[in-house]
Every structure is written in structure tokens, then in C-alpha cells.
Scaffold this motif. Sequence first.
Motif, short mmCIF file in Angstrom:
data_model
loop_
_atom_site.label_atom_id
_atom_site.label_comp_id
_atom_site.label_asym_id
_atom_site.label_seq_id
_atom_site.Cartn_x
_atom_site.Cartn_y
_atom_site.Cartn_z
N ARG A 268 70.47 70.37 41.59
CA ARG A 268 69.35 70.32 42.54
C ARG A 268 69.36 71.57 43.43
N ASP A 269 70.53 71.92 43.96
CA ASP A 269 70.64 73.10 44.81
C ASP A 269 70.36 74.37 44.02
N TRP A 270 70.81 74.42 42.78
CA TRP A 270 70.56 75.57 41.90
C TRP A 270 69.05 75.78 41.74
N ASN A 271 68.33 74.71 41.44
CA ASN A 271 66.89 74.81 41.23
C ASN A 271 66.13 75.16 42.50
N ALA A 272 66.67 74.78 43.65
CA ALA A 272 66.00 75.05 44.93
C ALA A 272 66.33 76.44 45.49
N THR A 273 67.35 77.09 44.95
CA THR A 273 67.81 78.36 45.49
C THR A 273 67.00 79.52 44.93
N THR A 274 66.59 80.39 45.83
CA THR A 274 65.99 81.65 45.42
C THR A 274 66.91 82.75 45.92
#
Length: 159
Positions: free
Chosen positions: A36-42
Motif C-alpha cells: 500500500r505504501d509502495w503504491n502511494a509513494t511518489t
Amino acid sequence: WQGEEHIVTVTQMSPRVWILSVGLALLVLGCSTFDRDWNATTNTIGIEGRWVGHWHSDHNQHNDVLRCLITRKEGNIYSTRFHAKYTFGFLPISFGYGLDMTVTEATGQYQFQGQADLGKLAGGLYHYTGSGTTNQLQFNYRSPKDHGTFSLERPEETK
């Protein structure tokens, strides 16, 4: 069994089944939190953001895929979360952990160091040093029972 309800409570479960159930639940939750954090990180400034690559143990030659999320905490302290894969025989295993790194930067070159205690079963206290740029990072790690490298680069979609 017909017509009877059978409900197994936690106190009726064998300790081995209970420990395996809790361990599996934590593994699934840990992976889903990282994903989830991976997908939300830019990717942001400097070395912050998503990284992909491989880890390699120089001690036993084990190696596999590695992902990493880096975020600046405060000043020159960065939070680093790793999510590693390892195949034990035919069984794929995921393992995640984090550490705080002290980072210095000069003319686009980054130097970093940190440590993490992964527990006795995982080899104890690991020390990390490394260097890199905004597109490539190289870590060296060492513990009483293992030593090796992490090689990371930006994911294809962020290059």
C-alpha cells in the motif's frame, strides 16, 4: 458431526497452529502495508522514494529481489524500509524490515550508514554503509553471521 456445531476457540488450538496462524497473519499484513505504501509513494527530492533491485549474501551466496522505500524523517535522518524475497527450496518467502540511515550529500553523491537489529534468528545486529546517486544506490551490510550487498535503482516507471 451432522447437526452439531463445532467452534474451535484460540484456547483449544495447539500452540504450533496458533503460532503459525499469527505468523501468517502478520506476514500478510506486513506485505500489504508495504505494498500500500509502495503504491502511494511518489519519488520526491534526492534519494527519497521507491527503489528496486537485488540483495546478495557474500557469506552463503543467497540472493533475490529487493524493494525499498526511503523517506526523510528529520534533518539528515532517513527512514528506510526494505521488502526482500527469498526462495527456500520451492517455497517463496517475503521478509520486511526497516532502519534509520544517516545520510550526507555532496555534489549529487550520497553517503549513508545505519544499523538494524533483526533478531537472533535473522543474524542479530546488521550494520549498513553505502553510497549512490538519485538513480542508483549500493549498500554493504554486515552482521556477525552474514555480509553482502544491496544494489538498487529507480523503478522503470520513475526513471
